[in-house]
Design a protein around this motif. Structure first.
Motif, mmCIF file in Angstrom:
data_model
loop_
_atom_site.group_PDB
_atom_site.id
_atom_site.type_symbol
_atom_site.label_atom_id
_atom_site.label_comp_id
_atom_site.label_asym_id
_atom_site.label_seq_id
_atom_site.Cartn_x
_atom_site.Cartn_y
_atom_site.Cartn_z
ATOM 1 N N SER A 215 -1.470 -16.783 -8.127
ATOM 2 C CA SER A 215 -1.626 -15.737 -7.198
ATOM 3 C C SER A 215 -1.245 -14.246 -7.575
ATOM 4 O O SER A 215 -1.847 -13.437 -7.363
ATOM 5 N N CYS A 216 0.045 -14.323 -8.031
ATOM 6 C CA CYS A 216 0.651 -13.100 -8.688
ATOM 7 C C CYS A 216 -0.237 -12.599 -9.892
ATOM 8 O O CYS A 216 -0.364 -11.376 -9.870
ATOM 9 N N GLU A 217 -0.368 -13.441 -10.621
ATOM 10 C CA GLU A 217 -1.075 -12.848 -11.970
ATOM 11 C C GLU A 217 -2.702 -12.577 -11.349
ATOM 12 O O GLU A 217 -3.022 -11.324 -12.195
ATOM 13 N N ALA A 218 -3.065 -13.085 -10.628
ATOM 14 C CA ALA A 218 -4.480 -12.631 -10.203
ATOM 15 C C ALA A 218 -4.342 -10.968 -9.238
ATOM 16 O O ALA A 218 -5.433 -10.322 -9.488
ATOM 17 N N LEU A 219 -3.122 -10.809 -8.698
ATOM 18 C CA LEU A 219 -2.979 -9.323 -8.237
ATOM 19 C C LEU A 219 -2.748 -8.467 -9.525
ATOM 20 O O LEU A 219 -2.450 -7.326 -9.179
#
Length: 366
Positions: A215-219
């Motif tokens: 999820s952090c990578e997607a952000l």
């Protein structure tokens, strides 16, 4: 003040049995103190805080109060110490609240090396622990933001570390190992076999950790600017007076990362709710008022971006899992608490953060 070092030679280890607190020998203390100009000594007493492997002394003289520390083995690499000292000296020059390093008499060095050991002398700053008030929580966030602002363009001749709790392969390795450790501890482990199969909880935490990291990578966290962060921003590394931070300590974990890694860990550490040693009674939820006040304090100095705010709940999940995994994978316990019960408590808290992620983002925005 420079951060180079002085003498070297044979080891200064006290040779005490494993598990006991390290202490200074009389010869060691006399020679080390001779390198510092702190006036006539009035008293010297042990300061039994922090690692047992790093002995500390509280020294009172006619020049003031000081804290002498011998660094623990493994934490005494002169180049890593030099990086930490360069950072602290830079912050001190900008009036950041921290204990100032005391230089040696001859060369004004911020660390002393003698017989293979590394010594540091700090001014002693009196203060109390975290009072858990909204005012002190706000100030903790404000001081973290100030830390980031002052170090935004910090450069050092020594290379800073870069690893963190975010997307760390060692966390996943530990989670995969824990069921075997807790269900059938091998020889030498401090835990005892349990009738509870911890495998489902470990699998849940592994999946949650991976999902949070993704999820952090997607952000776009990998594309965000990196700077020096504290990397261990929690109440135990702060001293307070009248609900304000008077000193931030322990810079050994400082490294180069996106600042939100610090912010999310601070948000977790200042809002998590514990209890006594019966972790089954610890609540699932965080203290929402403290969570919000910590971030409002941060925004007082530097504003967070919307992308950083959206990453905070997921990084909190990663931070909480990482903090639990390493000691349990190593010993089967979390301090004095039994590993199975502790992991089940962490599972409950993680599930709450997952369900409440959107709500936490709204609190952070508001």
């Amino acid at each position: 003040m420079t951060t180079s070092s002085g003498q070297s030679g044979a080891s200064a280890s006290s040779g005490r049995p494993t598990g006991q607190r390290e202490r200074f020998s009389s010869e060691e203390l006399a020679i080390v103190l001779s390198h510092f100009d702190i006036g006539v000594l009035d008293s010297i007493v042990e300061y039994p805080r922090g690692s047992r492997k790093a002995p500390k002394l509280l020294i009172v003289s006619d020049h003031g109060k000081f804290l002498l520390k011998r660094r623990a083995r493994g934490k005494d690499d002169p180049f890593k110490v030099a990086f930490c000292h360069a950072l602290q000296l830079s912050l001190a020059a900008k009036q950041f609240p921290l204990p100032h390093l005391i230089g040696t008499k001859r060369e004004n060095n911020s660390m002393l090396q003698w017989r293979g050991a590394v010594y540091e002398l700090f001014e002693y700053i009196p203060g109390q622990g975290y009072p858990q008030t909204l005012e002190s929580t706000f100030d903790s966030g404000r001081v973290l933001s100030l830390y980031h602002k002052l170090l935004e363009n910090f450069n050092s001749q020594w290379q800073p570390p870069s690893g963190s709790y975010h997307m760390a392969p060692s966390v996943e390795t530990g989670l995969r190992a824990i069921p075997g450790i807790l269900n059938a501890p091998p020889p030498g482990r401090t835990a005892v076999p349990t009738e509870v199969d911890i495998t489902p909880a470990a699998e849940f935490l592994l999946k949650s950790y991976q999902n949070a990291a993704e999820s952090c990578e997607a952000l776009g966290i990998d594309t965000w600017p990196k700077q020096i962060v504290h990397a261990d921003w929690h109440p135990g590394n702060m001293l307070f007076r009248d609900n304000h931070v008077v000193a931030v300590i322990d810079y050994d974990s400082a490294r180069q990362l996106p600042r939100v890694v610090d912010i999310a860990n601070g948000s977790l550490q200042f809002s998590i709710i514990g209890g006594d040693e019966d972790v089954s009674k610890w609540p699932d939820y965080v203290d929402e008022s403290r969570f919000k006040r910590f971030l409002r304090g941060y925004d007082q100095v530097v504003l967070l971006s919307q992308a950083e705010i959206r990453a905070i709940p997921w990084l909190m999940i990663e931070a909480l899992i990482a903090e639990a995994v390493f000691p349990i994978a190593a010993t089967g316990n979390f301090g004095r608490m039994e590993g199975v019960a502790f992991l089940q408590m962490v599972q409950r808290k993680i599930a709450w953060i997952q369900r409440s992620a959107d709500h936490l983002v709204e609190l952070a925005e508001g």
